[in-house]
Write a protein that holds these residues in place. Structure first.
Motif, PDB file in Angstrom:
ATOM      1  N   GLY A  55       0.480   1.497   5.562  1.00  0.00           N
ATOM      2  CA  GLY A  55       0.720   2.770   5.102  1.00  0.00           C
ATOM      3  C   GLY A  55      -0.054   3.962   5.694  1.00  0.00           C
ATOM      4  N   LEU A  80     -12.613   4.018   2.340  1.00  0.00           N
ATOM      5  CA  LEU A  80     -12.115   3.811   1.092  1.00  0.00           C
ATOM      6  C   LEU A  80     -13.038   3.340   0.080  1.00  0.00           C
ATOM      7  CD1 LEU A  80      -8.482   2.759   1.831  1.00  0.00           C
ATOM      8  CD2 LEU A  80      -9.073   5.167   1.625  1.00  0.00           C
ATOM      9  N   SER A 104      -2.942  -0.064  -3.959  1.00  0.00           N
ATOM     10  CA  SER A 104      -2.793  -1.265  -3.500  1.00  0.00           C
ATOM     11  C   SER A 104      -2.279  -2.337  -4.476  1.00  0.00           C
ATOM     12  CB  SER A 104      -3.793  -1.794  -2.472  1.00  0.00           C
ATOM     13  OG  SER A 104      -4.669  -1.886  -3.238  1.00  0.00           O
ATOM     14  N   TRP A 162      -5.456   9.711  -2.559  1.00  0.00           N
ATOM     15  CA  TRP A 162      -5.775   8.620  -3.174  1.00  0.00           C
ATOM     16  C   TRP A 162      -4.775   7.440  -2.569  1.00  0.00           C
ATOM     17  CZ3 TRP A 162      -1.230   7.207  -5.396  1.00  0.00           C
ATOM     18  CH2 TRP A 162      -0.501   8.013  -5.991  1.00  0.00           C
ATOM     19  N   ALA A 163      -5.215   6.377  -2.525  1.00  0.00           N
ATOM     20  CA  ALA A 163      -4.135   5.388  -2.261  1.00  0.00           C
ATOM     21  C   ALA A 163      -4.251   4.206  -3.242  1.00  0.00           C
ATOM     22  CB  ALA A 163      -4.605   4.704  -0.940  1.00  0.00           C
ATOM     23  N   LEU A 214      -3.553   2.845   7.139  1.00  0.00           N
ATOM     24  CA  LEU A 214      -3.896   1.793   6.190  1.00  0.00           C
ATOM     25  C   LEU A 214      -3.223   0.552   6.647  1.00  0.00           C
ATOM     26  CD1 LEU A 214      -4.343   3.969   2.918  1.00  0.00           C
ATOM     27  CD2 LEU A 214      -6.121   3.538   4.685  1.00  0.00           C
ATOM     28  N   ALA A 272       0.143   5.783  -0.454  1.00  0.00           N
ATOM     29  CA  ALA A 272      -0.876   6.939  -0.467  1.00  0.00           C
ATOM     30  C   ALA A 272      -0.230   8.271  -0.517  1.00  0.00           C
ATOM     31  CB  ALA A 272      -1.843   6.571   0.767  1.00  0.00           C
ATOM     32  N   SER A 273      -1.388   9.018  -1.327  1.00  0.00           N
ATOM     33  CA  SER A 273      -1.098  10.490  -1.245  1.00  0.00           C
ATOM     34  C   SER A 273      -2.157  11.004  -0.273  1.00  0.00           C
ATOM     35  CB  SER A 273      -1.066  11.225  -2.449  1.00  0.00           C
ATOM     36  OG  SER A 273      -2.187  11.017  -2.956  1.00  0.00           O
ATOM     37  N   MET A 293      -2.060   7.525   5.210  1.00  0.00           N
ATOM     38  CA  MET A 293      -2.614   8.508   4.212  1.00  0.00           C
ATOM     39  C   MET A 293      -2.839   9.775   4.836  1.00  0.00           C
ATOM     40  SD  MET A 293      -6.390   7.719   2.418  1.00  0.00           S
ATOM     41  CE  MET A 293      -6.496   8.385   0.342  1.00  0.00           C
ATOM     42  N   ARG A 326     -10.897   8.674  -0.738  1.00  0.00           N
ATOM     43  CA  ARG A 326     -11.638   8.682   0.451  1.00  0.00           C
ATOM     44  C   ARG A 326     -12.885   8.682   0.430  1.00  0.00           C
ATOM     45  NH1 ARG A 326      -8.854  11.117   5.155  1.00  0.00           N
ATOM     46  NH2 ARG A 326      -6.484  11.445   4.638  1.00  0.00           N
ATOM     47  N   ILE A 333       0.655  -1.241   0.000  1.00  0.00           N
ATOM     48  CA  ILE A 333       0.077  -0.099   0.368  1.00  0.00           C
ATOM     49  C   ILE A 333       0.846   1.159  -0.010  1.00  0.00           C
ATOM     50  CG2 ILE A 333      -1.470   1.407   1.394  1.00  0.00           C
ATOM     51  CD1 ILE A 333      -2.967  -0.951   2.288  1.00  0.00           C
TER      52      ILE A 333
END
Length: 559
Positions: free
Chosen positions: A531, A276, A238, A235-236, A545, A231-232, A533, A250, A229
């Protein structure tokens, strides 16, 4: 000590690694395979995979598997059974005259010194950092056992007198200890290293009384283990054993954006929607997607590495939910780990062959193909499971974790001839790394179910002194597969299906032992990856996450 199976992984990994747990099965495990030869441990890997899968397909080649009559691989079982056993290795050591050698008291922490006479051992141990650390551990064990016995005696006195009274309040952690004892906790256990009694008043004022908890339901979409995983804030992404990359955003708090319909269509409970929402998916990789990364200074771009031997660059459009591959690079072997440099346009790639590849990723947001600028062997044919980077204005160092149970430090951005330092002590392959924000502490997690805390300030330029192991954190019951840090906490994901939270000391106390602050439960299987976010305009919460072998992504947040 490394098992005989792990010692030969580098030579036979393509043939004998289980495609789910990525380890060579033990000699007592039944081995199953698909018709194309991909093998699996019968228990628990194949059993758990079939229990979660609805298609009963091999997660690698997608051929059908009959759950009632899976194919048993007798050839693989015979090869595994023929590997050298521990007793055979001991006999070989005795034949070489090493079995009766005097060893250092710090052998359990990684010292390999051995000699025939006792006097040289005493001289060696006086200066050996492993032996010094072992003596410190023994003192800590003794102190903890004495303190816990005193606390237990006090509890018995309180219970005999009808419990604590208002005039004489109980010891600070009376109830926590009473609960542990009711669960069978033994105060004399020698493996007591880290306190599980968290005093929130000892933390920074802005953290006092805060708790971390699950946010909504699990995000579903993958049909195989979630392996990676990144993320910014918006968004993420995987990666999974099902060979797919999935893009998430989100869930809006507003009810007018149609997310309620998405929840119903995806099978989420209406009363507990996942935080998510899946907005995109790609199947361009042809094997397990084991690593993903985002670069902090390159917007709308993600990187992925796969068992198919490729590194891919993706253009991310979270508005329309698209993942478009803009570049593909053949690395030449299975990609297991990725790490992006924050101060340079560089990406570090760890392979199953023990190599580190350095790529210049300048211009990838405009379609430029990453260029390899350096490569070196880091772990002598053993897999590189994790990479961590420390960067400052004057110093750039990377740390690598390998299947040889070592952590190594290297000068970043070059074809390294030799490591700056080698950190030993874990008894099994090291699977995860994380650096504290001040770059003085490095955390390593391994298959021995421990987290080691290393002082590395002298290597990173954040302090002075030789690298050394400060603490050993125990609490997990199985392999630690992932670690991540923020300013105040270390988060660890494990094969015991939990995420544990450890508080990191601040200021002058930063080198003191982290304490366990929480145990996050909810996953039904191995937690492969975690991860972070960051918060965004629409949601002030930063999310933790976690991706699991139960095929879900969970989110956690501090209140």
């Amino acid at each position: 000590m490394l098992s005989p199976q792990n010692c030969v992984v580098s030579e036979i990994s393509d043939d004998l690694q289980c495609t789910i747990c990525l380890d060579v099965p033990s000699s007592s495990t039944r081995v199953l395979q698909c018709i194309n030869g991909h093998i699996f441990c019968e228990a628990p890997c194949m059993e758990q995979y079939l229990s979660h899968s609805k298609t009963y397909q091999c997660p690698i080649c997608r051929v059908a598997i009959d759950p009632a009559r899976p194919i048993r691989s007798l050839a693989a079982e015979h090869i595994i059974a023929a590997l050298p056993t521990a007793s055979a290795l001991a006999q070989n050591a005795q034949a070489n005259g090493k079995a009766d050698a005097t060893v250092c008291a710090g052998a359990s922490l990684g010292c390999t010194w051995a000699a025939a006479d006792e006097s040289s051992r005493i001289t060696h141990e006086a200066a050996c950092p492993h032996a010094i650390a072992q003596r410190a551990v023994e003192r800590e064990r003794t102190a903890w056992r004495a303190a816990l016995r005193r606390l237990e005696h006090r509890i018995e006195q309180l219970e005999a007198g009808g419990g604590p009274t208002a005039a004489q309040p109980p010891a600070p952690h009376y109830q926590q200890y009473a609960n542990l004892r009711a669960d069978g906790y033994d105060a004399s256990r020698s493996e007591v290293y880290a306190s599980t009694f968290v005093d929130s008043a000892a933390q920074d004022g802005n953290l006092e009384g805060r708790t971390i908890s699950r946010v909504g339901g699990a995000a579903r979409g993958h049909v195989g283990s979630v392996c990676a995983i990144a993320a910014s804030s918006d968004w993420a992404i995987s990666g999974s054993i099902d060979r797919t990359l999935r893009l998430w955003r989100r869930r809006h708090t507003s009810s007018s954006d149609g997310d309620g319909d998405e929840a119903a269509a995806s099978g989420y409970l209406a009363t507990e929607p996942a935080p998510l929402v899946e907005i995109g998916c790609t199947t361009e990789h042809t094997n397990v997607v084991c690593a993903v990364a985002v670069h902090p200074s390159i917007a709308h771009v993600a990187f992925s590495g796969s068992f198919d031997g490729t590194l891919r660059v993706w253009r991310v459009d979270a508005t329309c939910g698209s993942l478009r591959c803009t570049a593909r690079v053949d690395v030449g072997g299975k990609v297991l780990s990725l790490e992006a440099a924050s101060r340079a346009q560089e990406l570090y790639v760890g392979s199953a062959r023990g190599e580190i590849f350095v790529f210049d990723v300048t211009g990838v947001d405009e379609g430029v193909v990453p260029q390899r600028i350096a490569a070196f062997e880091a772990h002598a044919g053993m897999d590189v499971r994790a990479i961590a980077m420390a960067e400052s204005e004057h110093q750039r160092v990377i740390f690598t974790a390998g299947g040889d149970a070592c952590v190594k430090a290297w000068r970043a951005g070059s074809n390294a001839a030799a490591p700056l330092a080698t950190l030993t002590g874990h008894g099994n392959p090291v699977r995860a790394l994380a650096l504290a924000h001040h770059h003085q502490l490095l955390f390593s997690g391994a298959s021995d179910a421990t987290i080691r805390v290393w002082f590395v300030g002298g290597l990173t330029g954040a302090g002075a002194g030789e690298p050394s192991c400060l603490h050993i954190l125990r609490g997990h019951k199985d392999t630690i597969w992932s670690l991540i840090c923020d300013r105040y906490f270390l988060y660890s994901g494990s094969a015991d299906a939990t995420v544990r939270v450890w508080s990191i000391r601040q200021g002058a106390a930063m080198l003191e032992m982290p304490e366990m602050a929480a145990v996050l439960e909810g996953h039904q299987d191995v937690v492969w990856t975690i991860g972070q976010m960051p918060s965004c305009e629409s949601d002030s919460r930063a999310l933790l996450l976690s991706g699991s072998a139960d095929c879900t992504v969970a989110a956690w947040a501090w209140d």
